[in-house]
Design a protein around this motif. Sequence first.
Motif, PDB file in Angstrom:
ATOM      1  N   HIS A 265     -73.841 -26.649  30.050  1.00  0.00           N
ATOM      2  CA  HIS A 265     -74.785 -26.170  29.042  1.00  0.00           C
ATOM      3  C   HIS A 265     -74.053 -25.458  27.898  1.00  0.00           C
ATOM      4  O   HIS A 265     -74.518 -24.426  27.402  1.00  0.00           O
ATOM      5  CB  HIS A 265     -75.794 -25.218  29.679  1.00  0.00           C
ATOM      6  CG  HIS A 265     -76.626 -25.839  30.746  1.00  0.00           C
ATOM      7  ND1 HIS A 265     -77.483 -26.901  30.511  1.00  0.00           N
ATOM      8  CD2 HIS A 265     -76.725 -25.571  32.084  1.00  0.00           C
ATOM      9  CE1 HIS A 265     -78.085 -27.253  31.634  1.00  0.00           C
ATOM     10  NE2 HIS A 265     -77.637 -26.461  32.602  1.00  0.00           N
ATOM     11  N   ASP A 266     -72.950 -26.002  27.480  1.00  0.00           N
ATOM     12  CA  ASP A 266     -72.209 -25.428  26.353  1.00  0.00           C
ATOM     13  C   ASP A 266     -72.971 -25.734  25.072  1.00  0.00           C
ATOM     14  O   ASP A 266     -73.161 -26.897  24.701  1.00  0.00           O
ATOM     15  CB  ASP A 266     -70.802 -26.039  26.300  1.00  0.00           C
ATOM     16  CG  ASP A 266     -69.873 -25.272  25.369  1.00  0.00           C
ATOM     17  OD1 ASP A 266     -70.364 -24.687  24.378  1.00  0.00           O
ATOM     18  OD2 ASP A 266     -68.659 -25.268  25.637  1.00  0.00           O
ATOM     19  N   LEU A 267     -73.424 -24.692  24.394  1.00  0.00           N
ATOM     20  CA  LEU A 267     -74.187 -24.856  23.156  1.00  0.00           C
ATOM     21  C   LEU A 267     -73.347 -24.629  21.910  1.00  0.00           C
ATOM     22  O   LEU A 267     -73.843 -24.794  20.796  1.00  0.00           O
ATOM     23  CB  LEU A 267     -75.370 -23.877  23.137  1.00  0.00           C
ATOM     24  CG  LEU A 267     -76.351 -23.979  24.307  1.00  0.00           C
ATOM     25  CD1 LEU A 267     -77.487 -22.968  24.130  1.00  0.00           C
ATOM     26  CD2 LEU A 267     -76.904 -25.388  24.441  1.00  0.00           C
ATOM     27  N   LEU A 268     -72.086 -24.258  22.085  1.00  0.00           N
ATOM     28  CA  LEU A 268     -71.266 -23.906  20.936  1.00  0.00           C
ATOM     29  C   LEU A 268     -70.135 -24.889  20.669  1.00  0.00           C
ATOM     30  O   LEU A 268     -69.517 -24.843  19.602  1.00  0.00           O
ATOM     31  CB  LEU A 268     -70.698 -22.494  21.118  1.00  0.00           C
ATOM     32  CG  LEU A 268     -71.757 -21.390  21.185  1.00  0.00           C
ATOM     33  CD1 LEU A 268     -71.116 -20.051  21.467  1.00  0.00           C
ATOM     34  CD2 LEU A 268     -72.564 -21.336  19.900  1.00  0.00           C
ATOM     35  N   THR A 269     -69.846 -25.742  21.612  1.00  0.00           N
ATOM     36  CA  THR A 269     -68.862 -26.796  21.397  1.00  0.00           C
ATOM     37  C   THR A 269     -69.399 -28.043  22.084  1.00  0.00           C
ATOM     38  O   THR A 269     -70.043 -27.940  23.132  1.00  0.00           O
ATOM     39  CB  THR A 269     -67.478 -26.391  21.948  1.00  0.00           C
ATOM     40  OG1 THR A 269     -66.477 -27.253  21.445  1.00  0.00           O
ATOM     41  CG2 THR A 269     -67.455 -26.421  23.460  1.00  0.00           C
ATOM     42  N   PRO A 270     -69.220 -29.228  21.521  1.00  0.00           N
ATOM     43  CA  PRO A 270     -69.843 -30.435  22.086  1.00  0.00           C
ATOM     44  C   PRO A 270     -69.216 -30.825  23.417  1.00  0.00           C
ATOM     45  O   PRO A 270     -68.118 -31.394  23.442  1.00  0.00           O
ATOM     46  CB  PRO A 270     -69.606 -31.494  21.005  1.00  0.00           C
ATOM     47  CG  PRO A 270     -68.434 -31.004  20.222  1.00  0.00           C
ATOM     48  CD  PRO A 270     -68.514 -29.509  20.259  1.00  0.00           C
ATOM     49  N   PRO A 271     -69.868 -30.559  24.540  1.00  0.00           N
ATOM     50  CA  PRO A 271     -69.215 -30.741  25.835  1.00  0.00           C
ATOM     51  C   PRO A 271     -68.983 -32.190  26.227  1.00  0.00           C
ATOM     52  O   PRO A 271     -68.056 -32.478  26.992  1.00  0.00           O
ATOM     53  CB  PRO A 271     -70.179 -30.044  26.804  1.00  0.00           C
ATOM     54  CG  PRO A 271     -71.511 -30.132  26.140  1.00  0.00           C
ATOM     55  CD  PRO A 271     -71.233 -30.025  24.682  1.00  0.00           C
TER      56      PRO A 271
END
Length: 504
Positions: A265-271
Amino acid sequence: MRRLIAAVALAAPALLAMPAAAGAVPAVSAVPPAAGAVPALNAVPAVARAGAGPGAPDVPADLRAEEVSFRGGGLTLHGTVLSPAAAGVPRPGIVLVHGAGGGTPRTALMTEAVAFARQGMSVLVYDKRSAGYSLFERSYSLLADDALGAVAALRARPGVDPGKVGLWGLSEGGWVAPLAASRAPRDVAFVVLVGANGHTPLRQQTWAVAAGLRRAGVSGSLVDRAEPAMYRMIADAGLFPEPYHDAEGVLAAVRAPVLGIWGVHDLLTPPAESPPLMAAALERGGNHRHTFRYFAGADHAAHLTPDGGVTRLPELAPGYPELVGSWVRDVTSGRTPATGTSGPAPVQAVRTVPVEPSAGWESAPVQFAALGVCLAGFGGYGLVAAVRRVRRAGPASGRVSRAAGLLAAAGPVVMLGFFGYMVHVQRASAKLADPGPLLAGRPLPWLALQILAVVAVAAGVRVAVAWGRNRALVRGAERARTALLLAAGAVFLAWAVYWGLLLP
């Protein structure tokens, strides 16, 4: 000129608290742990240490702490080395490199430091520099020098094997740590990256804000046009530090083994995009020793999250510290780690898009000039009208449509309101905040700006038609100020189309 652009157009936005923007992280929330959450990793009672400095943290009783100072990129930095309390053979060491934010204290990473020390490592965590680091100024090269200074300090500590010291980098540290490792391949034995990104910082930050808006239900020109164009202008004005940092090129120069970790659920870098992009860069450089892992229920920093990455809990993802510990033991003992990517599928609803430098016609100086022309034309018309009223000189010629007053009033409201609203949007997105009530996919303030922009353009057309019919009859100052108003209206039309105010 650059600072003037910032003051007029952006009011020093906090959008660079990333990332990224480059790599900002949500604050730890007071929300209770989710069901099944592991106990806090620093649950062992802490003991204060006599003589500890003002920045020194308290540490659990089962660990030993030592204060250190070292030279970084022209500064003396201060930190703490955490180690297992029991003496033994020289152990591996790991230096923790912060994410974005100037002056971040070492205490921000104490959960990770404690967890890794309990895995049998000596962990150096230090206070991040504030000198030379701000919204508008930072150097990954300087930060890499700081990290290498910390590596040298840890390699010199008693009980640490100098050939087994590596770097751990979070978020922005995911750009810094590889740069440091590429410069000192003999000193950096391994690299651990958390929430790292293979894209440029500008592309990462633009994606993070746009994805947040779309996740909240926003659609249309605000997210498709205005948001990416705003970031391009900021970068063009020199107000976005390191916008085009070549992350792939740096990774291709890294020779040490690399462990990459992402929360699903990384919202700050495109996982979904980062691991394959980074693996390809490492492979191009001939580095086949890379292990990438996703963790379920985890956010950008691999902490547990109860709501898809918006709220960060204090607990690390179960198995994350153990993975770091076992992987470090393997690579520092000469055992080749498994290469590849594993773990549950990440959540990334929207792909990133390239963010190229602005063309000359849309550059920051041109944008600033357009703003100046419009404000001069609109303001000049209104000022003359006010003077005439004060002097009771009577109304201006009625042969030119009264719509001129509406254009002169609506134009500056739209332009200044637009920049103010974009600052708000970027600040709210950096904090993962809700954009507010929506109508047809548009936040109500944005919709109001769009409607007012249409009104201003319609008034400008009315003025132009009246001017064409009666121009020969309009004399003197009235002719000059109306011509300037029409010029401002024409520039406003192009400006409003460019920023998406006249687009769906």
